[in-house]
Design an enzyme around this catalytic site. Structure first.
Site, PDB file in Angstrom:
ATOM      1  CG  ASP A  41      -2.039  -1.000   1.153  1.00 37.21           C
ATOM      2  OD1 ASP A  41      -2.387  -1.416   0.031  1.00 37.21           O
ATOM      3  OD2 ASP A  41      -2.568  -1.366   2.210  1.00 37.21           O
ATOM      4  CG  ASP A  48      -6.459  -1.455  -1.634  1.00 42.73           C
ATOM      5  OD1 ASP A  48      -6.571  -2.691  -1.717  1.00 42.73           O
ATOM      6  OD2 ASP A  48      -5.605  -0.900  -0.895  1.00 42.73           O
TER       7      ASP A  48
END
Length: 161
Positions: A120, A139
């Site tokens: 991330d 995501d």
């Protein structure tokens, strides 16, 4: 002119979304070396690349619990189930939304297999709020695909697509 099957269109869409996720991680995490630098200002204070290795699910939930292979399996099973569900659907909206979800899920599964955690790196903050969480392109595909899937499912039920 031969029409491509819904499953093939979904698979192509999933491959494109997966590829865009991989490309973003190769460029930002690997080439720009965010993995070592940990933070790269992109458009401060609104957008920064902040490295976060997520072993859990959204927002690091269950991060302390090593569920790597369980989460990989869930991603694969959910992707197969979604592909099975969409295999007889018509039109593009449901197929693109499903492809986005599958591509994103498999992108994060790939990270778990290769890196041991999901990479991330997108951190968005605004209005004097310092957001402690990062997310990635996969995501975005999953969230956007799910939202669009809900909207597209409702409109097909009422004959609008």
């Amino acid at each position: 002119m031969t029409s491509f099957s819904p499953l093939l269109r979904t698979a192509v869409a999933a491959l494109v979304f997966f590829g865009l996720d991989r490309l973003s991680k190769i460029v930002i995490v690997e080439r720009l070396d965010l993995a070592s630098l940990h933070k790269i200002p992109a458009w401060p204070p609104y957008l920064n690349f902040v490295m976060a290795w997520n072993k859990g699910v959204n927002f690091g939930l269950l991060n302390g619990f090593d569920a790597r292979w369980l989460l990989v399996a869930i991603s694969i099973v959910a992707s197969i189930a979604l592909a099975f569900w969409v295999r007889n659907k018509s039109g593009w909206p449901l197929l693109l939304a499903s492809g986005a979800i599958i591509g994103g899920a498999l992108g994060n599964a790939y990270d778990r297999i290769v890196y041991g955690a999901v990479a991330d790196y997108i951190n968005v903050s605004c209005c004097a709020i310092d957001n402690p969480y990062s997310f990635n392109v996969a995501d975005v595909w999953i969230f956007g695909g799910a939202m669009f899937l809900v909207l597209a499912s409702g409109s097909t039920r009422h004959g609008k697509v």
